[in-house]
Write a protein that holds these residues in place. Structure first.
Motif, short mmCIF file in Angstrom:
data_model
loop_
_atom_site.label_atom_id
_atom_site.label_comp_id
_atom_site.label_asym_id
_atom_site.label_seq_id
_atom_site.Cartn_x
_atom_site.Cartn_y
_atom_site.Cartn_z
N VAL A 53 0.79 -1.11 0.01
CA VAL A 53 0.09 -0.09 -0.06
C VAL A 53 0.75 1.14 0.14
O VAL A 53 0.37 2.43 -0.39
CB VAL A 53 -0.84 -0.23 1.21
CG1 VAL A 53 -0.19 0.27 2.63
CG2 VAL A 53 -2.26 0.89 1.02
N ASP A 54 2.18 1.23 0.31
CA ASP A 54 3.01 2.19 0.23
C ASP A 54 3.87 2.77 -0.90
O ASP A 54 4.76 3.06 -1.00
CB ASP A 54 4.17 2.17 1.49
CG ASP A 54 3.54 2.41 2.67
OD1 ASP A 54 2.72 3.26 2.99
OD2 ASP A 54 3.91 1.41 3.60
N ALA A 59 -1.64 2.07 -3.95
CA ALA A 59 -2.56 2.92 -3.29
C ALA A 59 -3.59 3.67 -4.07
O ALA A 59 -4.77 3.60 -3.80
CB ALA A 59 -1.58 4.23 -2.82
N ALA A 60 -3.45 3.77 -5.48
CA ALA A 60 -4.37 4.11 -6.51
C ALA A 60 -5.34 2.97 -6.59
O ALA A 60 -6.39 3.37 -6.78
CB ALA A 60 -3.85 4.59 -7.83
N LEU A 145 -3.85 -11.41 -13.79
CA LEU A 145 -2.45 -10.90 -13.53
C LEU A 145 -2.00 -9.94 -14.18
O LEU A 145 -2.15 -10.27 -15.32
CB LEU A 145 -1.45 -12.35 -13.62
CG LEU A 145 0.06 -11.97 -13.33
CD1 LEU A 145 0.12 -11.93 -11.78
CD2 LEU A 145 0.79 -13.24 -13.77
N VAL A 146 -1.78 -8.65 -13.52
CA VAL A 146 -1.49 -7.48 -14.51
C VAL A 146 -0.22 -7.84 -14.95
O VAL A 146 1.02 -8.23 -14.20
CB VAL A 146 -1.57 -6.39 -13.44
CG1 VAL A 146 -0.98 -4.86 -14.26
CG2 VAL A 146 -3.07 -6.06 -13.01
N PRO A 147 -0.09 -7.64 -16.35
CA PRO A 147 1.27 -7.74 -16.84
C PRO A 147 2.34 -7.10 -16.67
O PRO A 147 3.60 -7.46 -16.70
CB PRO A 147 1.14 -7.39 -18.41
CG PRO A 147 -0.23 -6.71 -18.45
CD PRO A 147 -0.77 -6.98 -17.18
N GLU A 148 2.16 -5.80 -15.80
CA GLU A 148 3.36 -4.96 -15.58
C GLU A 148 2.93 -4.62 -14.03
O GLU A 148 1.90 -3.91 -13.90
CB GLU A 148 3.66 -3.89 -16.35
CG GLU A 148 4.50 -2.74 -15.74
CD GLU A 148 5.99 -3.30 -15.60
OE1 GLU A 148 6.48 -3.02 -14.23
OE2 GLU A 148 6.66 -3.62 -16.56
N ILE A 149 3.74 -4.78 -12.95
CA ILE A 149 3.19 -4.52 -11.83
C ILE A 149 2.95 -3.03 -11.60
O ILE A 149 2.30 -2.71 -10.80
CB ILE A 149 4.28 -4.93 -10.82
CG1 ILE A 149 4.09 -6.46 -10.64
CG2 ILE A 149 4.31 -4.48 -9.38
CD1 ILE A 149 5.61 -7.12 -9.95
N GLY A 150 3.78 -2.29 -12.34
CA GLY A 150 3.43 -0.58 -12.20
C GLY A 150 2.32 -0.25 -12.96
O GLY A 150 1.94 1.15 -13.16
N GLN A 151 1.25 -1.18 -13.33
CA GLN A 151 0.02 -0.87 -14.02
C GLN A 151 -0.94 -1.16 -13.28
O GLN A 151 -0.97 -2.00 -12.35
CB GLN A 151 0.03 -1.78 -15.35
CG GLN A 151 0.08 -1.21 -16.54
CD GLN A 151 -0.24 -2.39 -17.61
OE1 GLN A 151 0.42 -3.44 -17.50
NE2 GLN A 151 -0.73 -1.75 -18.73
N GLU A 152 -2.06 -0.19 -13.39
CA GLU A 152 -3.21 -0.77 -12.67
C GLU A 152 -4.06 -1.69 -13.24
O GLU A 152 -3.79 -1.85 -14.49
CB GLU A 152 -4.09 0.57 -12.34
CG GLU A 152 -3.48 1.81 -11.68
CD GLU A 152 -4.30 2.92 -11.39
OE1 GLU A 152 -5.43 2.66 -11.30
OE2 GLU A 152 -3.81 4.19 -11.91
#
Length: 163
Positions: A53-54, A59-60, A145-152
Motif C-alpha cells: 500500500v506504500d 495506493a491508487a 495477473l497484471v502484465p506490469e506491476i507498475g500498471q493498474e
C-alpha cells in the motif's frame, strides 16, 4: 509459475492464479484490526491483490476499488498485500478508505495458494498485482495477473464479471 514484469524486467510468481470456473482456495487473512478476513458464503468477493500500500500504483488501486465498492451490491472488496495490519490501518485512516476491507497475507499461505507470491526480482516475497473475483459460492468468475506491476488492474473487467 506465471510471469509478470517489474519496470520491464520479467519476474515470476510461485504459481498461477486460480482459473475461471474453479473453486477458489479458501483463505484466512488479517484485517487492519487483526480480525480474521475470509470469503463469506453468499457474498461476492473482489480480491484486489498488490505488493504494498506504500507504493503509488497500489495506493491508487485501493482508492479506485474503494470508490467502486459503493456501487456493488452483495459484494465485498478485499485489498490484499503482505503489509502489516498497522500500515494498512494507517493508510486507510489517512486516506478515508472505508468501502473496502484491508487484509494482510503476512501470516498466511494466501500468496502461494493463489499463485501470486513473487519468487524473484526486487519485490521477491511480495504479492504480484492481480485481481480475482469470486461469486457467492467461491467460484472464480474473473482473474487477472497484471502484465506490469507498475500498471493498474483492469477495473472495468473486474466489475463486468459481476454482472
Amino acid at each position: 509459475m506465471a510471469t509478470t514484469a517489474l519496470g520491464g524486467t520479467p519476474v515470476s510468481t510461485i504459481g498461477d492464479l486460480p482459473a475461471q470456473g474453479t473453486t477458489a482456495p479458501s483463505f484466512e487473512l488479517l484485517g487492519s484490526d487483526f480480525s480474521t478476513v475470509t470469503h463469506q458464503a453468499g457474498t461476492r468477493t473482489v480480491l484486489n491483490i498488490f505488493p504494498s500500500v506504500d507504493t503509488g500504483v497500489c495506493a491508487a488501486s485501493v482508492k479506485k476499488f474503494n470508490e467502486i465498492a459503493a456501487s456493488l451490491e452483495n459484494t465485498t472488496v478485499v485489498c490484499v498485500s503482505n503489509d502489516l495490519p498497522f500500515a494498512q490501518a494507517r493508510f486507510c485512516g489517512a486516506e478515508g478508505i472505508d468501502g473496502v476491507t484491508a487484509a494482510s497475507a503476512f501470516r498466511s499461505t494466501f500468496g502461494d495458494d493463489y499463485g501470486v507470491r513473487l519468487v524473484d526480482g526486487k519485490f521477491e516475497g511480495l504479492l504480484a498485482r492481480s485481481v480475482v473475483v469470486l461469486d457467492t459460492d467461491g467460484t472464480v468468475i474473473h482473474s487477472q495477473l497484471v502484465p506490469e506491476i507498475g500498471q493498474e488492474p483492469d477495473y472495468d473487467a473486474a466489475v463486468a464479471s459481476l454482472s
